[in-house]
Design a protein around this motif. Sequence first.
Motif, PDB file in Angstrom:
ATOM      1  N   SER A  75     -37.240 -45.248 -10.428  1.00 41.67           N
ATOM      2  CA  SER A  75     -36.113 -46.128 -10.112  1.00 41.67           C
ATOM      3  C   SER A  75     -34.836 -45.309  -9.936  1.00 41.67           C
ATOM      4  CB  SER A  75     -35.931 -47.165 -11.223  1.00 41.67           C
ATOM      5  OG  SER A  75     -35.614 -46.539 -12.444  1.00 41.67           O
ATOM      6  N   LYS A  76     -34.029 -45.667  -8.946  1.00 42.19           N
ATOM      7  CA  LYS A  76     -32.816 -44.911  -8.615  1.00 42.19           C
ATOM      8  C   LYS A  76     -31.536 -45.704  -8.873  1.00 42.19           C
ATOM      9  CE  LYS A  76     -35.071 -41.334  -7.087  1.00 42.19           C
ATOM     10  NZ  LYS A  76     -35.038 -40.049  -7.842  1.00 42.19           N
ATOM     11  N   SER A  77     -31.684 -46.920  -9.333  1.00 39.40           N
ATOM     12  CA  SER A  77     -30.498 -47.735  -9.596  1.00 39.40           C
ATOM     13  C   SER A  77     -30.036 -47.529 -11.027  1.00 39.40           C
ATOM     14  CB  SER A  77     -30.812 -49.217  -9.369  1.00 39.40           C
ATOM     15  OG  SER A  77     -31.225 -49.442  -8.043  1.00 39.40           O
ATOM     16  N   PRO A  78     -28.786 -47.099 -11.228  1.00 43.42           N
ATOM     17  CA  PRO A  78     -28.291 -46.921 -12.593  1.00 43.42           C
ATOM     18  C   PRO A  78     -28.159 -48.259 -13.308  1.00 43.42           C
ATOM     19  CG  PRO A  78     -26.519 -46.622 -11.001  1.00 43.42           C
ATOM     20  CD  PRO A  78     -27.770 -46.747 -10.211  1.00 43.42           C
ATOM     21  N   HIS A 127     -31.914 -48.311 -20.769  1.00 43.08           N
ATOM     22  CA  HIS A 127     -32.798 -48.409 -19.599  1.00 43.08           C
ATOM     23  C   HIS A 127     -34.086 -49.126 -19.975  1.00 43.08           C
ATOM     24  CE1 HIS A 127     -34.990 -47.197 -15.992  1.00 43.08           C
ATOM     25  NE2 HIS A 127     -33.830 -46.784 -15.481  1.00 43.08           N
ATOM     26  N   LYS A 182     -31.796 -39.541 -15.352  1.00 46.81           N
ATOM     27  CA  LYS A 182     -31.225 -40.797 -14.855  1.00 46.81           C
ATOM     28  C   LYS A 182     -29.729 -40.891 -15.179  1.00 46.81           C
ATOM     29  CE  LYS A 182     -35.482 -43.483 -14.779  1.00 46.81           C
ATOM     30  NZ  LYS A 182     -35.499 -43.589 -13.307  1.00 46.81           N
ATOM     31  N   LEU A 238     -27.324 -40.276 -12.336  1.00 45.86           N
ATOM     32  CA  LEU A 238     -27.116 -41.277 -11.296  1.00 45.86           C
ATOM     33  C   LEU A 238     -25.712 -41.867 -11.357  1.00 45.86           C
ATOM     34  CD1 LEU A 238     -30.519 -43.209 -11.578  1.00 45.86           C
ATOM     35  CD2 LEU A 238     -29.867 -41.552  -9.815  1.00 45.86           C
ATOM     36  N   TYR A 239     -25.025 -41.684 -12.480  1.00 42.19           N
ATOM     37  CA  TYR A 239     -23.663 -42.215 -12.639  1.00 42.19           C
ATOM     38  C   TYR A 239     -22.657 -41.210 -12.078  1.00 42.19           C
ATOM     39  CZ  TYR A 239     -25.818 -45.544 -15.874  1.00 42.19           C
ATOM     40  OH  TYR A 239     -26.604 -46.509 -16.438  1.00 42.19           O
TER      41      TYR A 239
END
Length: 583
Positions: free
Chosen positions: A340-343, A350, A422, A425-426
């Motif tokens: 998954s790539k959506s923060p 998570h 992850k 990603l922010y």
Amino acid sequence: MVLLKPSAFSKSPKLAPPQQGGFSDSLIGDTVEAADAFIRQWVSPHLYDSSSTSCSLSSLFSAENRGEGRRFLDVLAKLHYAIQSAGLVNPDSAKLAQARELMQTAMKYLEKEFYRVLKSNRRFLDSESISGLSCNEKAEVNADAEAIEDLKMIANCMISSGYEKDCVKIYKKLRRKMIVEALSNLGCEKLTSAQMQKLEWETLEKKIKGWVRLAKVAFVTLFNGERILCDRIFSTSSSSSSSSVSIAESTFIDITLQSALKLFVFPITVAKCRKTAEKIFPTLDVYQTILHVIPQIEQIFSYDSTASVRSQAAESLEKLGESVNAMMIEFQSSITKESSKSPIPGGGVHQLTRYVMNFIVFLADYSDSLTVIIKDKESSLPLPEDYYNNGNNEENPENAGSPMAARLAWLILVLLCKIDAKSRLYSDAALSYLFLANNLHYVLIKVRTSNLKVVLGDDWVANHEVKVTQYLEKYEKMAWGDVIASLPGVSTAAAKAEEALRRFNKAFEETYKKHKNWVVPDPKLRDEIKASIASKLMGGYTGFYKEYPVGSSDIVRFTPEDLNGYISDLYIGLRGSVPVSTN
């Protein structure tokens, strides 16, 4: 054939030498006459007719007649002794033939009594009642003890008189039927391995729950009770055959062996199922059930002739263990492949962290089974020493340095590495650290409140608590550093007070707007973060506010109470707002 000496019921004269056939005939004739008179008191005349199926006039081993039952067996012992003695002296004697016919009649009756005692005392001879008794302790209920003693004496009499097959046949037929019925009532199904492999996993999972209950009762109660009963009834009986296997052993084998072996078809089938992570816990249920009853299996099926049961249990554990290992590898792979790539909005926990930690918490509940299954050496996992060093687990020394503990620690490390990736990603570094703190704190909560704390040890927990603190320090510095730096102090000159206050207002408003949608799901951690921020802002701001009652309402934007209220609104998803400066 064993020679049984007659009891004090009547004294037998000394056996005549072989040449004195007349005296021998007299001896056996007297014995037959006395035995016939006594036996006829209990056995219907119709029973003397070999074509008749009539039984006794009355039950000889009922509660009111038990004493007579003992006398009946004593009479038959004397008759058998006389037959053996006469057979050595005058094998062609007519009296000997008469004695043998009388013995056959008595045994036919005794066979029916044996069956009656077995069947009528079924509720006292069920496996649950019997399995609570050791081979040397007395039954707490008189009915148990009396029924077992009656059966034991009848069996001894029949077997010593050469009627072993008749006695054992009745016993095996009735008890085998009871075992099959008991297993059926417990949910045992007659499914082949091929049939079970065609079942959908959801159906098989339901059957696993039933099998677990069935196996526990079967090995702890059912087979155990049958072994005890066979030992008690046939322990002193010697087989007339040349086999080295005792009557108790051969009888127990014939009654239980096939039923016991059939129970292991199921776990072998479960082990052959497709290896996916969600199947690991039902598979562990089957493994753990067998592991826990292994001591009973080894004790109950201790004969060389029942080695197949022990080997089937061992094979089942081996196959299931291999399956569990494969599923754990699949589980680890599923963590690393999560893409998954959506923060997560606001830097919260998570969903991968929640799923993985709940999974590992459940795994830790099977630590005794996993300790046996996981045989890899700890050094085979590249665990950093500062991440996991469980050599001194004082709380649970048996887990110190264990491969099982290392494997669970490794799975958590794989998760944390994934979470670290992850966090990138922010776009905001402060939010990245808040995300790391939230997720690691969630991991720690799961460890502290489960068996994982025992498995991983206090050092692991302490080390990761330090890391949470480090993440929060970095978050606070990046998120609130400018606000804290702009805070005017009581030593600020009056001429510069208004400008200092404007700088603080602007910095606080910008930070609040940015952070008001950030979240800290755990209430305790949320309060700790807010308390830390408040401790760095409220003291200085309150002192400045009291020192300089300066400016108009456009400049004094916050009272100390307002400021504290805004801080209290952080990290809980409240969408409050502050006045926007026009300066």
